[in-house]
Design an enzyme around this catalytic site. Sequence first.
Site, short mmCIF file in Angstrom:
data_model
loop_
_atom_site.label_atom_id
_atom_site.label_comp_id
_atom_site.label_asym_id
_atom_site.label_seq_id
_atom_site.Cartn_x
_atom_site.Cartn_y
_atom_site.Cartn_z
N GLY A 10 22.65 27.74 -12.10
CA GLY A 10 22.70 28.88 -11.17
C GLY A 10 24.12 29.33 -10.93
N ALA A 11 24.92 29.35 -12.00
CA ALA A 11 26.36 29.60 -11.87
C ALA A 11 26.69 31.00 -11.37
CB ALA A 11 27.04 29.36 -13.22
N ARG A 14 25.44 32.57 -5.16
CA ARG A 14 26.46 32.41 -4.12
C ARG A 14 27.02 30.99 -4.12
NH1 ARG A 14 22.78 35.94 -1.70
NH2 ARG A 14 21.47 34.21 -1.02
N ARG A 37 20.36 31.92 -16.58
CA ARG A 37 19.13 32.14 -17.32
C ARG A 37 19.41 32.86 -18.63
NH1 ARG A 37 15.25 34.43 -12.43
NH2 ARG A 37 15.23 32.51 -11.16
N THR A 100 17.05 23.29 -1.36
CA THR A 100 16.25 23.07 -0.15
C THR A 100 14.90 23.76 -0.30
OG1 THR A 100 17.26 24.99 0.95
CG2 THR A 100 18.29 22.83 1.32
N TYR A 125 25.80 18.98 1.94
CA TYR A 125 26.85 18.18 1.32
C TYR A 125 28.17 18.20 2.08
CZ TYR A 125 24.06 17.01 -2.71
OH TYR A 125 23.09 16.47 -3.53
N HIS A 155 21.46 31.00 9.89
CA HIS A 155 21.96 31.23 8.53
C HIS A 155 21.93 32.73 8.21
CE1 HIS A 155 21.24 26.88 7.97
NE2 HIS A 155 22.13 26.98 7.00
N HIS A 156 22.49 33.05 7.06
CA HIS A 156 22.56 34.44 6.58
C HIS A 156 21.17 35.00 6.32
CE1 HIS A 156 21.74 32.85 2.52
NE2 HIS A 156 22.54 31.85 2.90
N LYS A 159 18.69 33.69 3.35
CA LYS A 159 18.11 32.35 3.25
C LYS A 159 16.60 32.42 3.43
CE LYS A 159 18.61 27.56 4.77
NZ LYS A 159 18.74 27.09 3.38
N GLY A 165 16.90 23.03 5.56
CA GLY A 165 16.80 21.63 5.19
C GLY A 165 17.67 20.75 6.06
#
Length: 267
Positions: A10-11, A14, A37, A100, A125, A155-156, A159, A165
């Site tokens: 998923g590079a 965000r 992808r 999550t 993390y 959250h933004h 999400k 999570g």
Amino acid sequence: MTKNKIGVFGANGRMGSALLEAASTKEHSELAAAYVRSSSPLLGINVNQLNSAADKTVTFSDEANITNVDVLIDFTLPAGMRTHLQTAVKQGVPMVIGTTGLNEADMTLLHEAANHIPIVFARNYSVGVNVLLNLVQTAATKFGDDMDIEIFEAHHRHKIDAPSGTALAIGEAIADAKGWDHDKVAVYDRSKVEQAKSQNEIGYSVLRGGDIVGEHTAYFATMGERLELTHKASSRMTFALGAIRAAGWLINKPAGLYDMQDVLDLK
């Protein structure tokens, strides 16, 4: 000095962008692969064009082709994570997972995969949140039975899962400290609860808006006083740097399912 070769799924997302930067700038790691992808318009483009910290030899590559990496990091959606996990097991590559919104079947997949490769799975993390998980357990054991517990998270607007999570991890940590079954004491919608708040319950409140990176507060309220334990993240780099730290820790570990508490030696 040998550096840990990091591959990021998923590079183009965000969190993916933050992970690319973190992997490229940390002293003991290097960005070895940036996966997208097969339909992505970024496929084949040099990562350095979008992230100046990245090595000029790294291009966005097809996530189906995993080569030349020591550890994989995945913060994608659950559907993507399932596919990536199968690839990691097939290739025998350790994996750090920050996805999550996982369901019970997903957790079963994680446990099964951990029989074959080492995996770090954490809902958050950041070092601060993982310290918070310890603090809420301490607070939960020090107050009496008349304590009311509520968890608020923000959250933004993008999400999807709610509560987050991290909020659930906080609630589960509190329930564990109290000896409660979290599933039985969690209250997610008070609009349908036509009675006074029970003492043996954990309430959740959620806000979604703007570009809020992440805020979590655990409230411990009793008669005459209230304790609030809060963590606020101002940048996704907080989570990205924690994931890179976990990746370095995970390499050469035996197969098994670990979490950030293991990485930080907080257990």
